[in-house]
Design a protein around this motif. Structure first.
Motif, PDB file in Angstrom:
ATOM      1  N   UNK A   1       0.837  -1.198   0.000  1.00  0.00           N
ATOM      2  CA  UNK A   1       0.000   0.000   0.000  1.00  0.00           C
ATOM      3  C   UNK A   1       0.876   1.254   0.000  1.00  0.00           C
ATOM      4  N   UNK A   2       1.913   1.257   0.806  1.00  0.00           N
ATOM      5  CA  UNK A   2       2.822   2.411   0.847  1.00  0.00           C
ATOM      6  C   UNK A   2       3.507   2.612  -0.503  1.00  0.00           C
ATOM      7  N   UNK A   3       3.867   1.507  -1.147  1.00  0.00           N
ATOM      8  CA  UNK A   3       4.522   1.612  -2.451  1.00  0.00           C
ATOM      9  C   UNK A   3       3.565   2.248  -3.469  1.00  0.00           C
ATOM     10  N   UNK A   4       2.280   1.862  -3.420  1.00  0.00           N
ATOM     11  CA  UNK A   4       1.295   2.461  -4.326  1.00  0.00           C
ATOM     12  C   UNK A   4       1.067   3.932  -4.008  1.00  0.00           C
ATOM     13  N   UNK A   5       1.053   4.278  -2.737  1.00  0.00           N
ATOM     14  CA  UNK A   5       0.836   5.678  -2.348  1.00  0.00           C
ATOM     15  C   UNK A   5       2.000   6.561  -2.782  1.00  0.00           C
TER      16      UNK A   5
END
Length: 104
Positions: free
Chosen positions: A24-28
């Motif tokens: 999720x952090x990578x997508x954000x």
């Protein structure tokens, strides 16, 4: 040397949560798409759709032309067959009339 310790359920669940959180952090943190690139992609997609529509219309016109040609050919064959039948009947009538004329 320490032996292998099998992770229990709580450790596996925590690892899965951490992996999901990292994804999720990578997508954000992913940068926003460049508007110029997006406009170029949309233009390319529109051009592809136009070419596809033109090919479809051309294929439909070709199918229609083939169907018309087939209908015309069938009509010509039917007319030729009908004319041939009429010619056969005329020849038969002529033979019959000649036979009647000989008998008199």
């Amino acid at each position: 040397m320490a032996g292998f310790k099998s992770p229990d359920f709580n450790e596996r669940a925590a690892a899965a949560r951490a992996a999901r959180q990292a994804a999720v952090e990578q997508l954000r943190n992913r940068p926003a798409p460049d508007p110029a690139v997006m406009a170029e992609r949309k233009a390319a997609q529109a051009a592809r759709e136009e070419r596809r529509a033109a090919r479809k219309a051309e294929a439909a016109a070709a199918r229609l032309a083939r169907a018309e040609a087939t209908k015309a050919q069938a009509a010509a064959e039917a007319e030729a067959a009908q004319r041939t039948e009429a010619e056969l009947k005329a020849a038969r009538d002529a033979r019959y009339a000649a036979r009647k004329a000989r008998q008199k």
